[in-house]
Design a protein around this motif. Structure first.
Motif, PDB file in Angstrom:
ATOM      1  N   ASP A  91     -67.546 -10.859 106.335  1.00  0.00           N
ATOM      2  CA  ASP A  91     -68.784 -11.636 106.216  1.00  0.00           C
ATOM      3  C   ASP A  91     -69.976 -10.783 105.790  1.00  0.00           C
ATOM      4  O   ASP A  91     -70.993 -11.322 105.350  1.00  0.00           O
ATOM      5  CB  ASP A  91     -69.108 -12.320 107.552  1.00  0.00           C
ATOM      6  CG  ASP A  91     -68.094 -13.389 107.911  1.00  0.00           C
ATOM      7  OD1 ASP A  91     -67.451 -13.916 106.981  1.00  0.00           O
ATOM      8  OD2 ASP A  91     -67.940 -13.688 109.114  1.00  0.00           O
ATOM      9  N   HIS A  92     -69.854  -9.463 105.927  1.00  0.00           N
ATOM     10  CA  HIS A  92     -70.962  -8.572 105.592  1.00  0.00           C
ATOM     11  C   HIS A  92     -70.811  -7.938 104.209  1.00  0.00           C
ATOM     12  O   HIS A  92     -71.693  -7.212 103.784  1.00  0.00           O
ATOM     13  CB  HIS A  92     -71.087  -7.459 106.633  1.00  0.00           C
ATOM     14  CG  HIS A  92     -71.392  -7.952 108.008  1.00  0.00           C
ATOM     15  ND1 HIS A  92     -72.564  -8.612 108.325  1.00  0.00           N
ATOM     16  CD2 HIS A  92     -70.669  -7.903 109.156  1.00  0.00           C
ATOM     17  CE1 HIS A  92     -72.560  -8.928 109.606  1.00  0.00           C
ATOM     18  NE2 HIS A  92     -71.419  -8.515 110.133  1.00  0.00           N
ATOM     19  N   ILE A  93     -69.693  -8.174 103.559  1.00  0.00           N
ATOM     20  CA  ILE A  93     -69.433  -7.541 102.259  1.00  0.00           C
ATOM     21  C   ILE A  93     -69.768  -8.535 101.153  1.00  0.00           C
ATOM     22  O   ILE A  93     -69.171  -9.619 101.068  1.00  0.00           O
ATOM     23  CB  ILE A  93     -67.971  -7.074 102.151  1.00  0.00           C
ATOM     24  CG1 ILE A  93     -67.691  -6.004 103.207  1.00  0.00           C
ATOM     25  CG2 ILE A  93     -67.687  -6.534 100.751  1.00  0.00           C
ATOM     26  CD1 ILE A  93     -66.257  -5.531 103.234  1.00  0.00           C
ATOM     27  N   VAL A  94     -70.745  -8.182 100.320  1.00  0.00           N
ATOM     28  CA  VAL A  94     -71.136  -9.031  99.200  1.00  0.00           C
ATOM     29  C   VAL A  94     -70.194  -8.827  98.020  1.00  0.00           C
ATOM     30  O   VAL A  94     -69.735  -9.783  97.390  1.00  0.00           O
ATOM     31  CB  VAL A  94     -72.590  -8.734  98.786  1.00  0.00           C
ATOM     32  CG1 VAL A  94     -73.006  -9.592  97.595  1.00  0.00           C
ATOM     33  CG2 VAL A  94     -73.530  -8.956  99.962  1.00  0.00           C
ATOM     34  N   GLU A  95     -69.911  -7.562  97.690  1.00  0.00           N
ATOM     35  CA  GLU A  95     -68.957  -7.210  96.634  1.00  0.00           C
ATOM     36  C   GLU A  95     -67.982  -6.189  97.186  1.00  0.00           C
ATOM     37  O   GLU A  95     -68.381  -5.296  97.933  1.00  0.00           O
ATOM     38  CB  GLU A  95     -69.683  -6.647  95.409  1.00  0.00           C
ATOM     39  CG  GLU A  95     -70.573  -7.658  94.713  1.00  0.00           C
ATOM     40  CD  GLU A  95     -71.284  -7.065  93.508  1.00  0.00           C
ATOM     41  OE1 GLU A  95     -71.041  -5.860  93.222  1.00  0.00           O
ATOM     42  OE2 GLU A  95     -72.064  -7.780  92.858  1.00  0.00           O
ATOM     43  N   PRO A  96     -66.690  -6.288  96.852  1.00  0.00           N
ATOM     44  CA  PRO A  96     -65.708  -5.352  97.403  1.00  0.00           C
ATOM     45  C   PRO A  96     -66.052  -3.909  97.058  1.00  0.00           C
ATOM     46  O   PRO A  96     -66.646  -3.631  96.020  1.00  0.00           O
ATOM     47  CB  PRO A  96     -64.396  -5.784  96.726  1.00  0.00           C
ATOM     48  CG  PRO A  96     -64.634  -7.184  96.286  1.00  0.00           C
ATOM     49  CD  PRO A  96     -66.086  -7.278  95.954  1.00  0.00           C
ATOM     50  N   PRO A  97     -65.690  -2.950  97.940  1.00  0.00           N
ATOM     51  CA  PRO A  97     -65.944  -1.545  97.642  1.00  0.00           C
ATOM     52  C   PRO A  97     -65.259  -1.117  96.345  1.00  0.00           C
ATOM     53  O   PRO A  97     -64.168  -1.583  96.008  1.00  0.00           O
ATOM     54  CB  PRO A  97     -65.357  -0.813  98.859  1.00  0.00           C
ATOM     55  CG  PRO A  97     -65.332  -1.832  99.943  1.00  0.00           C
ATOM     56  CD  PRO A  97     -65.088  -3.151  99.278  1.00  0.00           C
ATOM     57  N   GLU A  98     -65.914  -0.221  95.644  1.00  0.00           N
ATOM     58  CA  GLU A  98     -65.406   0.231  94.352  1.00  0.00           C
ATOM     59  C   GLU A  98     -65.471   1.761  94.308  1.00  0.00           C
ATOM     60  O   GLU A  98     -66.506   2.368  94.606  1.00  0.00           O
ATOM     61  CB  GLU A  98     -66.250  -0.350  93.221  1.00  0.00           C
ATOM     62  CG  GLU A  98     -65.796   0.076  91.837  1.00  0.00           C
ATOM     63  CD  GLU A  98     -66.682  -0.496  90.753  1.00  0.00           C
ATOM     64  OE1 GLU A  98     -66.428  -0.204  89.564  1.00  0.00           O
ATOM     65  OE2 GLU A  98     -67.634  -1.226  91.084  1.00  0.00           O
ATOM     66  N   VAL A  99     -64.348   2.369  93.937  1.00  0.00           N
ATOM     67  CA  VAL A  99     -64.283   3.823  93.783  1.00  0.00           C
ATOM     68  C   VAL A  99     -64.672   4.140  92.342  1.00  0.00           C
ATOM     69  O   VAL A  99     -63.933   3.819  91.399  1.00  0.00           O
ATOM     70  CB  VAL A  99     -62.887   4.367  94.114  1.00  0.00           C
ATOM     71  CG1 VAL A  99     -62.861   5.884  93.961  1.00  0.00           C
ATOM     72  CG2 VAL A  99     -62.490   3.976  95.539  1.00  0.00           C
ATOM     73  N   LEU A 100     -65.810   4.780  92.161  1.00  0.00           N
ATOM     74  CA  LEU A 100     -66.340   5.016  90.820  1.00  0.00           C
ATOM     75  C   LEU A 100     -65.674   6.192  90.124  1.00  0.00           C
ATOM     76  O   LEU A 100     -65.560   6.205  88.895  1.00  0.00           O
ATOM     77  CB  LEU A 100     -67.856   5.249  90.892  1.00  0.00           C
ATOM     78  CG  LEU A 100     -68.680   4.096  91.457  1.00  0.00           C
ATOM     79  CD1 LEU A 100     -70.157   4.455  91.447  1.00  0.00           C
ATOM     80  CD2 LEU A 100     -68.435   2.813  90.683  1.00  0.00           C
ATOM     81  N   GLY A 101     -65.279   7.203  90.881  1.00  0.00           N
ATOM     82  CA  GLY A 101     -64.665   8.385  90.275  1.00  0.00           C
ATOM     83  C   GLY A 101     -65.439   9.635  90.641  1.00  0.00           C
ATOM     84  O   GLY A 101     -66.195   9.676  91.615  1.00  0.00           O
TER      85      GLY A 101
END
Length: 352
Positions: free
Chosen positions: A272-282
């Protein structure tokens, strides 16, 4: 010789009483003339301007002032109530409701905050209306009592200028606090950065804002001294995690971190607190310890700390279980102190 007898005097008729007549000035006045016809009292008719007209004017001024104040207060109360309970135009909405959030209905997220803000602004408006209306009414009543208002207004102007110069900081604080409330820059419970102090807002006033920092220190900050405001509780937040992986393979480490980040996004306690899933940028940077990989997650303002802690924990555990952390520790070099002669070493300049 016959003497004539005097004729006895007859009854004396009384002299006609004079009918009181008003003065010529009163005779030319319609109200005075009408009152004289009704009462037959010239003194009452001639003094009617001071006995009836002026008191009635004063009463009328007071009544009109009370009615105007009532109508304005009623309009302000309706505006406050409508702002608290119903939708308002975008330009009138609080700033945080104009920022995109994870909630589909912003008005359902901040009803209590909107109500408190509207009540505070309404209280200021009602006090201002009361002061203005009754000040004007007081001046009109003094004018009816034949007071010379020119010296009074001049004196009030001089006093106002003196107070303006002597209380510049106070006026500045009050104006800044009023605009802060109108623009909804921050409110009670928000985590803000005001430059000199960073913490949770505990109280908001027209002159002073009270903040409790992370160490429990209570800061009292004058609104006029606040140059910038960083609100960490409005809209959404971005969690940024930089993890060092040493000089190992970045592709393998990225895959492991993506799996851990996906597990965080699927956590039912955090979804419920995550707007967009976490993303590993590099790879973000390269240091003496090796490469650093950045992971970001877009969260709600309230859940940024919980999501950040859980994301760091899972990323660290994933890297440790994969063995990358052990290689990172083995790659580090630690400086050793030089051995002394007492420890069995030769030492520089010692005997061989």
């Amino acid at each position: 010789m016959v003497l004539a007898q005097p004729t006895p005097p007859g009854p004396v008729s009384p002299a006609p009483e004079e009918t009181p007549e008003p003065s010529a000035t009163c005779a030319g006045d319609l109200l005075c003339n009408q009152l004289f016809e009704w009462t037959g009292l010239p003194w009452f008719a001639e003094g009617s301007y001071y006995i009836l007209v002026k008191p009635l004017r004063i009463v009328l001024i007071v009544v009109v002032a009370v009615i105007i104040r009532y109508l304005l207060h009623r309009g302000i109360n309706q505006l406050v109530r409508r702002t608290s309970t119903t939708a308002v135009p975008t330009i009138l909405r609080p700033l945080r409701e104009r920022i995109p959030t994870a909630a589909s209905d912003p008005t359902a997220v901040f009803p209590e905050r909107r109500r408190q803000r509207a009540e505070a602004i309404g209280s200021v408006l009602r006090s201002t209306v009361t002061a203005v209306v009754f000040s004007i009414a007081t001046l009109l009543v003094l004018s009816e009592l034949s007071f010379n208002l020119a010296p009074l207004l001049a004196s009030a102007g001089i006093v106002g200028v003196a107070l303006g110069f002597g209380a510049q900081s106070l006026v500045k604080d009050l104006i800044a606090g009023l605009f802060m409330l109108i623009e909804d820059q921050y409110g009670v419970g928000d985590t803000v950065d005001l430059g000199d102090a960073t913490g949770v807002v505990e109280a908001v006033g027209l002159r002073i804002t009270t903040i409790r920092d992370g160490r429990g220190v209570l800061w009292y900050i004058r609104n006029g001294e606040i140059i910038r405001v960083g609100n960490k509780s409005q809209g959404w937040a971005m969690v940024i995690v930089d993890m060092p992986i040493g000089f190992g393979g970045t592709e393998k480490a990225t895959e492991i971190m993506r799996a851990a980040a996906a597990a965080v996004a699927a956590d039912p306690d955090l979804v419920d607190h995550i707007v967009e899933p976490p993303e590993v940028l590099g790879v973000e940077t390269v240091t003496v310890d090796g490469t650093v990989i950045r992971t970001i997650a877009k969260t709600t303002a309230e859940g940024q700390f919980a999501v950040g802690r859980e994301l760091r924990r899972r990323l660290a555990e994933a890297l440790e279980n994969s063995g990358i952390t052990a290689r990172l520790a083995a790659a580090r070099m630690y400086a050793q102190p030089a051995a002394t002669a007492d420890e069995g070493g030769t030492g520089q300049g010692g005997a061989t």
